[in-house]
Design a protein around this motif. Structure first.
Motif, PDB file in Angstrom:
ATOM      1  N   THR A   1       0.835  -1.196   0.000  1.00 63.27           N
ATOM      2  CA  THR A   1       0.000   0.000   0.000  1.00 63.27           C
ATOM      3  C   THR A   1       0.868   1.242   0.000  1.00 63.27           C
ATOM      4  O   THR A   1       2.090   1.172   0.194  1.00 63.27           O
ATOM      5  CB  THR A   1      -0.901   0.028   1.245  1.00 63.27           C
TER       6      THR A   1
ATOM      7  N   SER B   1       0.892   3.429   2.267  1.00 59.45           N
ATOM      8  CA  SER B   1       1.406   3.562   3.631  1.00 59.45           C
ATOM      9  C   SER B   1       2.638   2.688   3.865  1.00 59.45           C
ATOM     10  O   SER B   1       3.627   3.136   4.439  1.00 59.45           O
ATOM     11  CB  SER B   1       0.309   3.181   4.640  1.00 59.45           C
ATOM     12  N   SER B   2       2.570   1.428   3.404  1.00 57.18           N
ATOM     13  CA  SER B   2       3.711   0.526   3.609  1.00 57.18           C
ATOM     14  C   SER B   2       4.916   0.982   2.797  1.00 57.18           C
ATOM     15  O   SER B   2       6.064   0.877   3.244  1.00 57.18           O
ATOM     16  CB  SER B   2       3.326  -0.909   3.248  1.00 57.18           C
TER      17      SER B   2
ATOM     18  N   PHE C   1       1.849   5.083  -7.403  1.00 58.28           N
ATOM     19  CA  PHE C   1       1.569   5.791  -6.160  1.00 58.28           C
ATOM     20  C   PHE C   1       2.099   7.225  -6.171  1.00 58.28           C
ATOM     21  O   PHE C   1       2.365   7.800  -5.118  1.00 58.28           O
ATOM     22  CB  PHE C   1       2.206   5.046  -4.968  1.00 58.28           C
TER      23      PHE C   1
END
Length: 255
Positions: A165, A167-168, A227
């Motif tokens: 993700t 976030s990761s 992303f």
């Protein structure tokens, strides 16, 4: 006689560590002398024909000696020993037919060591890079990886692995950005201490740097392709290089 002696040799009766073996030194010096004598002739085919059995036997012996050592010592042994052979043969301007086999063996051992060193130092980055390759149908063995990854980027084909993700990715890249310079400096020092010559150590460490950058670059491509709007913590530098300054003491200590 030389070939027979080498073929009968075993790790048990020769002894072994990661430094250049005394048999390697004798072989390299003998081959260098043969090259020097052959240099007076226009055709090097005689040298290749006469020395091929000896070359093959020596490569077989080095392989056996390397396999007798635990990882990563076997790779260190191969690098140190083939580097010595290449160095002496290059000084004698050996023909390609004689020089290419040890050069290829040296290159293979160096790449194998560098990949393992990079993976061990940056395990999370390496794990993610492998996941990206698997998800994207790229070669997970990393051979010709740069070309494969470039092609994947051009075709917009990098796939996001399951569980990855924004976030990761942000967490991983923030940690990498904060620590990679110190980690690479530490890796440089630990790498150089394993090699018999300073030049060999620097060449190997340069390959380690390239492997680290390949891991980082693949993750950065994934971010740019998937992303870009969410992950903004990529290092400002375009690669994972560090400007190293080697002191006189570094050089002198290494001979």
């Amino acid at each position: 006689m030389h070939v027979d002696s080498i073929e009968k040799a075993t790790p048990k009766n020769l002894g072994n560590d990661v430094l250049p073996h005394y048999v390697t030194r004798r072989y390299a010096e003998w081959m260098s002398a043969a090259v020097a004598l052959q240099s007076h002739l226009a055709d090097d085919s005689l040298l290749k024909t006469e020395c091929t059995p000896l070359i093959l036997s020596m490569h077989s012996l080095l392989s056996k000696l390397a396999k007798s050592l635990p990882s990563p010592n076997g790779m260190l042994f191969e690098i140190n020993n083939y580097a010595l052979i290449v160095s002496l043969l290059e000084k004698r301007k050996a023909p390609e037919s004689i020089l290419n086999p040890p050069m290829k063996a040296l290159r293979k051992a160096t790449i194998n060591y560098a990949r393992k060193a990079a993976t061990k130092r940056f395990p999370k980055l390496a794990e993610l890079a492998v996941s990206i390759r698997k998800a994207s149908g790229l070669d997970t063995k990393h051979s010709e990886s740069k070309q494969s990854d470039d092609n994947a980027e051009k075709s917009n084909a990098l796939s996001v692995p399951s569980g990855v993700t924004a976030s990761s990715l942000s967490s991983l890249l923030e940690s990498f950005q904060a620590n990679y310079e110190q980690e690479l400096l530490s890796l440089r020092d630990s790498t150089l201490q394993h090699f018999a010559s300073f030049d060999t150590g620097i060449a190997v460490f340069s390959e380690v740097l390239a492997c680290v950058y390949d891991l980082y670059a693949l993750v950065a491509r994934l971010v740019r392709l998937n992303f870009a709007a969410d992950v903004r913590c990529l290092p400002e530098r375009s690669n994972a290089s560090v400007d190293f300054e080697f002191s006189d003491k570094d050089v002198n200590d290494d001979g």
